[in-house]
Motif scaffolding. Sequence first.
Motif, PDB file in Angstrom:
ATOM      1  N   VAL C 184       0.852  -1.184   0.000  1.00  0.00           N
ATOM      2  CA  VAL C 184       0.000   0.000   0.000  1.00  0.00           C
ATOM      3  C   VAL C 184       0.890   1.238   0.000  1.00  0.00           C
ATOM      4  O   VAL C 184       1.780   1.363   0.847  1.00  0.00           O
ATOM      5  CB  VAL C 184      -0.922   0.013   1.242  1.00  0.00           C
ATOM      6  CG1 VAL C 184      -1.653   1.349   1.340  1.00  0.00           C
ATOM      7  CG2 VAL C 184      -1.915  -1.147   1.172  1.00  0.00           C
ATOM      8  N   ASP C 186       0.747   5.311   0.114  1.00  0.00           N
ATOM      9  CA  ASP C 186      -0.111   6.452   0.431  1.00  0.00           C
ATOM     10  C   ASP C 186       0.764   7.699   0.264  1.00  0.00           C
ATOM     11  O   ASP C 186       1.688   7.948   1.031  1.00  0.00           O
ATOM     12  CB  ASP C 186      -0.597   6.283   1.879  1.00  0.00           C
ATOM     13  CG  ASP C 186      -1.764   7.169   2.220  1.00  0.00           C
ATOM     14  OD1 ASP C 186      -1.564   8.400   2.208  1.00  0.00           O
ATOM     15  OD2 ASP C 186      -2.861   6.655   2.507  1.00  0.00           O
ATOM     16  N   LYS C 188       1.476  11.875  -0.321  1.00  0.00           N
ATOM     17  CA  LYS C 188       1.024  13.232  -0.023  1.00  0.00           C
ATOM     18  C   LYS C 188       1.829  14.190  -0.887  1.00  0.00           C
ATOM     19  O   LYS C 188       3.052  14.152  -0.845  1.00  0.00           O
ATOM     20  CB  LYS C 188       1.256  13.581   1.444  1.00  0.00           C
ATOM     21  CG  LYS C 188       0.437  12.740   2.429  1.00  0.00           C
ATOM     22  CD  LYS C 188       1.192  11.492   2.865  1.00  0.00           C
ATOM     23  CE  LYS C 188       0.388  10.596   3.776  1.00  0.00           C
ATOM     24  NZ  LYS C 188       0.983   9.222   3.864  1.00  0.00           N
ATOM     25  N   PRO C 213      -8.217  13.700  -0.828  1.00  0.00           N
ATOM     26  CA  PRO C 213      -7.958  12.502  -1.643  1.00  0.00           C
ATOM     27  C   PRO C 213      -8.181  12.847  -3.105  1.00  0.00           C
ATOM     28  O   PRO C 213      -9.314  12.914  -3.558  1.00  0.00           O
ATOM     29  CB  PRO C 213      -9.016  11.496  -1.162  1.00  0.00           C
ATOM     30  CG  PRO C 213      -9.632  12.082   0.077  1.00  0.00           C
ATOM     31  CD  PRO C 213      -9.460  13.567  -0.040  1.00  0.00           C
ATOM     32  N   THR C 217      -7.830   6.043  -6.294  1.00  0.00           N
ATOM     33  CA  THR C 217      -7.360   4.818  -6.960  1.00  0.00           C
ATOM     34  C   THR C 217      -7.040   5.186  -8.405  1.00  0.00           C
ATOM     35  O   THR C 217      -7.381   6.272  -8.873  1.00  0.00           O
ATOM     36  CB  THR C 217      -8.462   3.728  -6.998  1.00  0.00           C
ATOM     37  OG1 THR C 217      -9.556   4.230  -7.791  1.00  0.00           O
ATOM     38  CG2 THR C 217      -8.979   3.388  -5.612  1.00  0.00           C
ATOM     39  N   THR C 236      -2.631   5.487  -3.543  1.00  0.00           N
ATOM     40  CA  THR C 236      -3.590   6.565  -3.269  1.00  0.00           C
ATOM     41  C   THR C 236      -2.813   7.863  -3.043  1.00  0.00           C
ATOM     42  O   THR C 236      -1.817   7.856  -2.320  1.00  0.00           O
ATOM     43  CB  THR C 236      -4.434   6.229  -2.022  1.00  0.00           C
ATOM     44  OG1 THR C 236      -5.196   5.048  -2.289  1.00  0.00           O
ATOM     45  CG2 THR C 236      -5.395   7.367  -1.690  1.00  0.00           C
ATOM     46  N   HIS C 238      -2.911  11.961  -1.915  1.00  0.00           N
ATOM     47  CA  HIS C 238      -3.603  13.046  -1.225  1.00  0.00           C
ATOM     48  C   HIS C 238      -2.893  14.365  -1.493  1.00  0.00           C
ATOM     49  O   HIS C 238      -1.664  14.424  -1.454  1.00  0.00           O
ATOM     50  CB  HIS C 238      -3.569  12.844   0.293  1.00  0.00           C
ATOM     51  CG  HIS C 238      -4.190  11.577   0.770  1.00  0.00           C
ATOM     52  ND1 HIS C 238      -3.556  10.356   0.692  1.00  0.00           N
ATOM     53  CD2 HIS C 238      -5.397  11.325   1.337  1.00  0.00           C
ATOM     54  CE1 HIS C 238      -4.347   9.416   1.198  1.00  0.00           C
ATOM     55  NE2 HIS C 238      -5.468   9.976   1.593  1.00  0.00           N
TER      56      HIS C 238
ATOM     57  N   ASP D 186      -3.655   4.980   7.321  1.00  0.00           N
ATOM     58  CA  ASP D 186      -2.661   6.038   7.194  1.00  0.00           C
ATOM     59  C   ASP D 186      -3.361   7.338   7.586  1.00  0.00           C
ATOM     60  O   ASP D 186      -4.242   7.818   6.877  1.00  0.00           O
ATOM     61  CB  ASP D 186      -2.170   6.049   5.732  1.00  0.00           C
ATOM     62  CG  ASP D 186      -0.896   6.829   5.538  1.00  0.00           C
ATOM     63  OD1 ASP D 186      -0.925   8.052   5.770  1.00  0.00           O
ATOM     64  OD2 ASP D 186       0.120   6.225   5.155  1.00  0.00           O
ATOM     65  N   THR D 249      -7.101   7.436   6.157  1.00  0.00           N
ATOM     66  CA  THR D 249      -7.279   6.718   4.898  1.00  0.00           C
ATOM     67  C   THR D 249      -7.037   5.242   5.192  1.00  0.00           C
ATOM     68  O   THR D 249      -5.940   4.862   5.618  1.00  0.00           O
ATOM     69  CB  THR D 249      -6.302   7.238   3.838  1.00  0.00           C
ATOM     70  OG1 THR D 249      -6.569   8.627   3.613  1.00  0.00           O
ATOM     71  CG2 THR D 249      -6.473   6.489   2.534  1.00  0.00           C
ATOM     72  N   HIS D 251      -6.930   1.434   3.931  1.00  0.00           N
ATOM     73  CA  HIS D 251      -6.771   0.576   2.752  1.00  0.00           C
ATOM     74  C   HIS D 251      -7.141  -0.836   3.179  1.00  0.00           C
ATOM     75  O   HIS D 251      -6.450  -1.453   3.997  1.00  0.00           O
ATOM     76  CB  HIS D 251      -5.335   0.628   2.252  1.00  0.00           C
ATOM     77  CG  HIS D 251      -4.812   2.019   2.020  1.00  0.00           C
ATOM     78  ND1 HIS D 251      -4.855   2.625   0.785  1.00  0.00           N
ATOM     79  CD2 HIS D 251      -4.250   2.924   2.862  1.00  0.00           C
ATOM     80  CE1 HIS D 251      -4.318   3.849   0.883  1.00  0.00           C
ATOM     81  NE2 HIS D 251      -3.950   4.047   2.133  1.00  0.00           N
ATOM     82  N   VAL D 315     -10.728   1.601  -0.597  1.00  0.00           N
ATOM     83  CA  VAL D 315     -10.094   2.714   0.120  1.00  0.00           C
ATOM     84  C   VAL D 315     -11.201   3.497   0.813  1.00  0.00           C
ATOM     85  O   VAL D 315     -12.163   3.914   0.157  1.00  0.00           O
ATOM     86  CB  VAL D 315      -9.342   3.663  -0.836  1.00  0.00           C
ATOM     87  CG1 VAL D 315      -8.427   4.579  -0.037  1.00  0.00           C
ATOM     88  CG2 VAL D 315      -8.569   2.893  -1.870  1.00  0.00           C
TER      89      VAL D 315
END
Lengths: 358, 358, 358, 358
Positions: C184, C186, C188, C213, C217, C236, C238, D186, D249, D251, D315
């Motif tokens: 995963v 994530d 930013k 967000p 995806t 993902t 953000h 997260d 967030t 997952h 998500v």
Amino acid sequence: MTVDAEASGAAADAYTASVVGGTGFTGGELLRLLAGHPNFEVVQATSRSADNMTVGRSHPNLRGLDLRFSDPEDLESVDVLFAATPHGVSMERIDEFTEAADTVVDLSADFRLPEADAYDEWYDGHESPEYLERAEYALPEINRGNLPGADLIAGGGCNATATILGLKPLVDAGALGPESGEVVVDVKVGSSEGGAGGGAASSHPERSGVVRPYAPTGHRHEAEIEAYIGLSVSFTVHAVDMVRGASATCHVFPDEPVSKGDLWGAYRDAYADEPFERIVSGGGGVYRYPEPKAVAGTNHGEVGFELDPGNRRVVVFSAIDNMMKGSAGQAVHAANVALGLPETAGLEFDGLHPVGAP
Amino acid sequence: MTVDAEASGAAADAYTASVVGGTGFTGGELLRLLAGHPNFEVVQATSRSADNMTVGRSHPNLRGLDLRFSDPEDLESVDVLFAATPHGVSMERIDEFTEAADTVVDLSADFRLPEADAYDEWYDGHESPEYLERAEYALPEINRGNLPGADLIAGGGCNATATILGLKPLVDAGALGPESGEVVVDVKVGSSEGGAGGGAASSHPERSGVVRPYAPTGHRHEAEIEAYIGLSVSFTVHAVDMVRGASATCHVFPDEPVSKGDLWGAYRDAYADEPFERIVSGGGGVYRYPEPKAVAGTNHGEVGFELDPGNRRVVVFSAIDNMMKGSAGQAVHAANVALGLPETAGLEFDGLHPVGAP
Amino acid sequence: MTVDAEASGAAADAYTASVVGGTGFTGGELLRLLAGHPNFEVVQATSRSADNMTVGRSHPNLRGLDLRFSDPEDLESVDVLFAATPHGVSMERIDEFTEAADTVVDLSADFRLPEADAYDEWYDGHESPEYLERAEYALPEINRGNLPGADLIAGGGCNATATILGLKPLVDAGALGPESGEVVVDVKVGSSEGGAGGGAASSHPERSGVVRPYAPTGHRHEAEIEAYIGLSVSFTVHAVDMVRGASATCHVFPDEPVSKGDLWGAYRDAYADEPFERIVSGGGGVYRYPEPKAVAGTNHGEVGFELDPGNRRVVVFSAIDNMMKGSAGQAVHAANVALGLPETAGLEFDGLHPVGAP
Amino acid sequence: MTVDAEASGAAADAYTASVVGGTGFTGGELLRLLAGHPNFEVVQATSRSADNMTVGRSHPNLRGLDLRFSDPEDLESVDVLFAATPHGVSMERIDEFTEAADTVVDLSADFRLPEADAYDEWYDGHESPEYLERAEYALPEINRGNLPGADLIAGGGCNATATILGLKPLVDAGALGPESGEVVVDVKVGSSEGGAGGGAASSHPERSGVVRPYAPTGHRHEAEIEAYIGLSVSFTVHAVDMVRGASATCHVFPDEPVSKGDLWGAYRDAYADEPFERIVSGGGGVYRYPEPKAVAGTNHGEVGFELDPGNRRVVVFSAIDNMMKGSAGQAVHAANVALGLPETAGLEFDGLHPVGAP
């Protein structure tokens, strides 16, 4: 001079340097500048609180630097000692500093004002007034001629520097003087001005997004402005949401009417040949006047102006990075001049675009 | 009045309202305030661009509101119509607006200035000058007595509002007048003042962290200040990094010396009984003077002052939320006064602490 | 090579360069880097919208640069052409670009993926698929060996770059592979990633203070990660409140238990000799793990990791400046490698401390 | 109940309340909420450091409140005591608290976990384990049925609250359980989470613009999530640049494939009737998924989700104001339920748009 220029590769002139008070923000900025300077080699950085730790632990941008803090009581002999200690320390230790180094560049307020009386009025007096006469004000735009060979150089205050750079061309052009009408200076500064210490008012939740009058009246930099350009100004400082930067907006009412052309003339006369000052006044695009963002991380200053015909007002904007042109950059610039090095040596970084709240 | 007060539960007096121009920031703020107001029922919100969409799509804080935008050409009859359209729209559509509603509250600049001449000088003229005499300035602190029963109310400009609230007590106390010396007003505003449209200068990368002189001279709100408190001010506006808020720092040089006690007297006389103005001047803690953060989201204004004895200067600070006291909140406050409702109805929110860059 | 190295003063090797698409953020960053690069001379910067204007008008940090934008239709012959145009432009104009320059470095997505099929799946197909095989991926940490002599270099995407730099050491150490469990990622990112254009979502009032967000995806950079390190990741992205910076937090569940020592070994094997990657993992002070702030404005990347013993998770942090290591800096680094120059030439800036939301 | 409902004007049910620990951020938030609550009267707010000072000195939004802090050793008898003290204080003083009040609502971690063992593992043990069984978890969405009549209510942690609200609907729908695969959470939080104290890492210069991994692994809220929804999660918390807000967030890889419709069903089942939770998932406009900005200052929570078909990932985004739904708002909500008051009493504020870094 500690090395044989002939034998040295990169630099014709090489000097050893130390930074006393290396964990603070200006100390870190000095270390950054000196580490990238072609003519300086940092041989010591001191810190009481971080003794024996790497400088990168305090200043993450310097993680790549192989240098550890050492005890400030144990000063090495160097060509140039830069003192980035809190106000009051240098006046106590100035004998030690001058003994350890041929040239001392002090970034605190301790030797900024030429008269001991002024320290009685604006600070808590002075412990080593005999040094005040020897001290040369660091700002080359004001005092370039007296810097070569100086052995004690006193860095200007950031708010005073921004203001002086904004107003001096008008003084030199005769448009402003001690007998002029009111000069209102409204300064906006970033949070780095408060130093690395912090307190409730400097905490992120309380300090974010502020327009906070933190020195409505009576700011000490008034004394410095009066000392160097002879103007008594009405001075107010606000904290705003940025980390680096000082922006002085000066509202001036010249005795005689001036034209836009007069203003361009005055500022060009003052700064056309200066390596770090640029005039930004009108024109197109997003950045039409001086802005701290546009000079963040650099030793540049920007000045600009506008004329308010109805009330004979001239508005002058002057923006600097308080940590650079307003402190560490100014100190290195002064050292360059004092030692006869190229003025821009080690100060070539031109800044970033875009950049957030620098 | 559209309902029988006896038969109604919550509100003794209930009025229908519409918001013309509901997708903009001030339109959204009006919708928020009216939705929570005990005496108003919003029966229409118009938007050309978002016709038939929920208001929550434009204003995420209103996702829970069951209301859709409708076509601005098709106005419903209401008790009170709030116009939150760009400057110039209301003066074109004012006949329609006054026909649709008993009371029109216009938040644009279109009816703010009492004289048509001023629109020629500061704007592009006026299309419906015959309405100017009917219009009442919305700010109750200035014009409370004329609001009851008014059928056209003109909301003040945010920067002008902050300035007027800061200076009026000195004018009323006789310390300031048209013949006084220079009055310098240095304003700092947030990005919401630019509205929801945006452009390169308003984009996050360019607008973050700025201290940007966006109106060095010649800001239109000067005309409004002169119209309502009779002072010609030297006015400069800076954009700083916040979204909501306007802070006016007024540098004033009274004709006669004033004492701290005189200042407290003048401000207490002016605001002791005002429901939304508070005096914040010195004292302890982090928030010792007016700050936009301290009033963000509220209809409160804060004023404070300090005396600079050396140069006879008085520094006045005045802070508001430009979207509230400087726009939508002022409009609702004025409507409350006009209709004889409790002044604070719908405006009770006291703000948040801590809050970032509100 | 356009000059005789023997006869040249400063630089042993000197190359002419052009920047196509110079008004955008990455175009400006390229101009900044190339202007300070000892081996490059910028002979052309193109812009359709700002044709004939100074580059300093678009990029205030470059106000001192004596260079004007020219028409992009009229390309000069150069040694290296850097294309900083929106996605889709380079694939259309690649014939022109390769004709104008010995080496083309493209910063868009147009030649990043090795297979034309991937462009059908993730983009709108490809107009010049015949070039894909010639293109070399710019990231030296991944593809150093293939860069020397390359004539078409494709810059990596910023989010993909941060992720690849974070995960590749684990792949190389055998702790992660296509058959591993879930990975995963994530991410930013700052607002500069959206480019200079902007829209409502990028306006300062809407974009400030967000944790938004924006690619829950299906982000296109997944394809790039799979192409270069063979991992299908759950990705993902953000938007957060900074201008520069991309930070990838990778949550990894290795097949076999790994120790802290294994992790240090894997990352040291990968990056001990890399000039721009540094491992930051635990230790003291404020900056104990990778942070975009600590590398803002630089070509450095930081990676760090932590072990979650309970669930066999490894958390990897990777931080870069999206405009530098994630775009323009990576491009210059790749050009340095391609031309046999010192890898760090023109990329020596080490960043600032403190710095706000860079 | 302390007043005769018949004789009282505004409120049918009126309760006295006290806030122990009123100078902290959550203490201030409680005071704000209770001051505006129709059913509560605050009769005491304690503070050791600010004893006898006005609450407005610590919390500028409460300058209008006529209340002074008093000594925390001298507790008055009240209907409801809210404890906003640092972790560890309530477990020491719980006998006093329960003696002083019929209902104690504790906002610290001291009674959050149902088992004393968990305090040995995650904290430094527990001094009053005999109270743990009596304590009811405050979050009504999880524990509404057990709150009426509770005499000890334990507020949830902000990060845990955001996570639990995001994941619980999937657990209830059977899509997630203890035997499911990895659940990666997260979290991004604002600086108010660190409280009013601060330190170098919380100072504005160091904290601005960060994406800082401050709890890579081992965050205590994991225990709370496991206790209340039975999931062991892989949990990582980042500090980002906002003051208020927590965004989780999540997952998730459900055992069985789920459709978008299944997800909508699960979340609607869970939250359609909840007064404070709203589902925000896709749709148009700028705010298409949950964002802390959209709920700042309110007791609302937003949840949303997206399906990643390639890897069977779901998500889930869950956003709250850490000071409200994640602390003080949740506490008041729980007290409302416990006392049989309308759930939204005192919690009607719907937030602002636009708002900066709230």
